[in-house]
Design an enzyme around this catalytic site. Structure first.
Site, PDB file in Angstrom:
ATOM      1  N   GLY A  37       0.706  -1.300  -0.174  1.00 41.25           N
ATOM      2  CA  GLY A  37      -0.222   0.049   0.130  1.00 41.25           C
ATOM      3  C   GLY A  37       0.759   1.284   0.175  1.00 41.25           C
ATOM      4  N   THR A  42       2.783   1.929  -8.702  1.00 38.39           N
ATOM      5  CA  THR A  42       3.096   3.207  -9.548  1.00 38.39           C
ATOM      6  C   THR A  42       4.377   3.670  -9.718  1.00 38.39           C
ATOM      7  OG1 THR A  42       0.797   3.888  -8.517  1.00 38.39           O
ATOM      8  CG2 THR A  42       2.344   5.687  -9.008  1.00 38.39           C
ATOM      9  N   ASP A  64       3.777 -10.007  -7.811  1.00 35.30           N
ATOM     10  CA  ASP A  64       3.019  -9.497  -6.765  1.00 35.30           C
ATOM     11  C   ASP A  64       1.447 -10.225  -7.223  1.00 35.30           C
ATOM     12  OD1 ASP A  64       0.994  -8.757  -5.142  1.00 35.30           O
ATOM     13  OD2 ASP A  64       1.476  -6.691  -4.767  1.00 35.30           O
ATOM     14  N   CYS A 283      -6.712  23.531   7.572  1.00 31.31           N
ATOM     15  CA  CYS A 283      -7.164  22.186   7.623  1.00 31.31           C
ATOM     16  C   CYS A 283      -6.019  21.585   8.790  1.00 31.31           C
ATOM     17  CB  CYS A 283      -6.850  21.336   6.441  1.00 31.31           C
ATOM     18  SG  CYS A 283      -6.877  19.638   6.558  1.00 31.31           S
TER      19      CYS A 283
END
Length: 340
Positions: A37, A42, A64, A283
């Site tokens: 993860g 990517t 994988d 934020c």
């Protein structure tokens, strides 16, 4: 997915990009791995895109079981290498590192040492099953079959999460030792077997014992060569991928230590999902998370001051498809600059 990019020159500091990998023309094997993860696929896809610009031919392999290459490029891949849409020199394939030894020992065609292991006698299959780790290791022969027959200049492995990756890197050694043992047993008991088999040396299934052992020896020599290449820093390197969190940093350190024990070079770390709140942002969660990330990022920079540490931003959109991957890949070679 806009990003401001600049060139950075920090004097003696390690360059915060993967440009050194592109510049090292001798590299043949590149592994990309890390905790689940963290953006391994990517990163590996993006690195492959950049390499395809400066290499004659590049093969991207997923080991994988989740097989995210197909999702990343929006194109179906299988165990045979296939050109990626929009590229002339970049191919991809997905193999199962937990593949069954029966599948690999079943006939897979002619013309290659790994493939010609098909047709093995039941006796040799029983012998192979008795070797620890052989079931997963035999899948490595499938990789060798593709790589050897198609002669890619550079091969990139998009690996499974850390534990599986470290096991996969041991496969060449496991196979080499296993085949050496089979060869040794053949030498010891060959004369006895030949006494039962007769002058033509044919097994009950029609396979010739001598021919089979010659094929095994050829495969052993090929695997031995690859095993040596994996431990040559001129030919092989490992790119660690992580996010700035405790567990990911812990896994990265464990992996780097393991790689060092195997003699496999690693000098690059890609840190994904970095938050860069805009100046004046109210934020609170973003600011708190950025503070936590900053702490672990500083630890990474302190621990790995001799590594190329690449800092990649958390993006507002999913990185899927050729165009988005190409844009993301640019940040691997030209540092991302957060908005000021």
């Amino acid at each position: 997915m806009s990003a401001t990019l600049i060139n950075v020159d920090d004097g003696d500091a390690m360059e915060p990009t993967l440009q050194s990998i592109l510049d090292q023309r001798s590299l043949r094997w590149i592994f990309v791995g890390g905790k689940g993860g963290v953006g391994k696929t990517t990163t590996s896809c993006s690195l492959a895109i950049q390499l395809a610009k400066v290499r004659r031919s590049v093969l991207l392999i997923s080991t994988d079981p989740a097989h995210n290459l197909s999702d990343a490029f929006s194109q179906k891949f299988g165990k045979e290498a296939r050109l990626i849409d929009g590229f002339e020199n970049l191919s991809a394939m997905e193999i199962d590192p937990n593949g069954s030894i029966q599948d690999l020992l079943a006939g897979q065609g002619e013309g290659d040492a790994g493939a010609d292991m098909g047709g093995m006698g039941g006796m040799m299959q029983d012998l192979a099953f008795a070797i620890p780790g052989i079931d997963e290791a035999m899948s490595f022969a499938e990789v060798l079959k593709q790589v050897k027959s198609l002669s890619y200049e550079t091969i990139i492995f998009d690996t499974a999460p850390t534990g599986h990756t470290l096991r996969f890197l041991q496969f060449p050694s496991v196979l080499e030792k296993a085949l050496a043992k089979v060869s040794q047993l053949s030498n010891q008991y060959g004369p006895l077997l030949n006494g039962f088999l007769g002058s033509n040396g044919t097994l009950p299934n029609g396979q010739n014992l001598n021919e089979m052992m010659e094929k095994l020896e050829t495969l052993r020599a090929t695997i031995s060569e690859v095993n040596t290449q994996f431990k040559d820093e001129r030919l092989t390197t490992f790119v660690c991928v992580c996010i700035p969190e405790f567990l990911s940093l812990y896994e990265t350190e464990r992996m780097i230590q393991e790689l060092a024990s195997y003699g496999i070079d690693t000098h690059s770390i890609v840190v994904n999902q970095l938050l860069f709140p805009k100046p004046g942002s109210d934020c609170e969660q973003c600011t708190a998370r950025r503070r936590m990330q900053k702490k672990y990022l500083e630890q990474i920079e302190e621990l790995y001051d001799e590594f190329n540490v690449v800092k990649m931003p958390l993006l507002v959109e999913e990185v899927r498809g050729k165009e988005r991957l190409e844009r993301f890949s640019e940040m691997l070679v030209t540092p991302f600059v957060p908005p000021s």
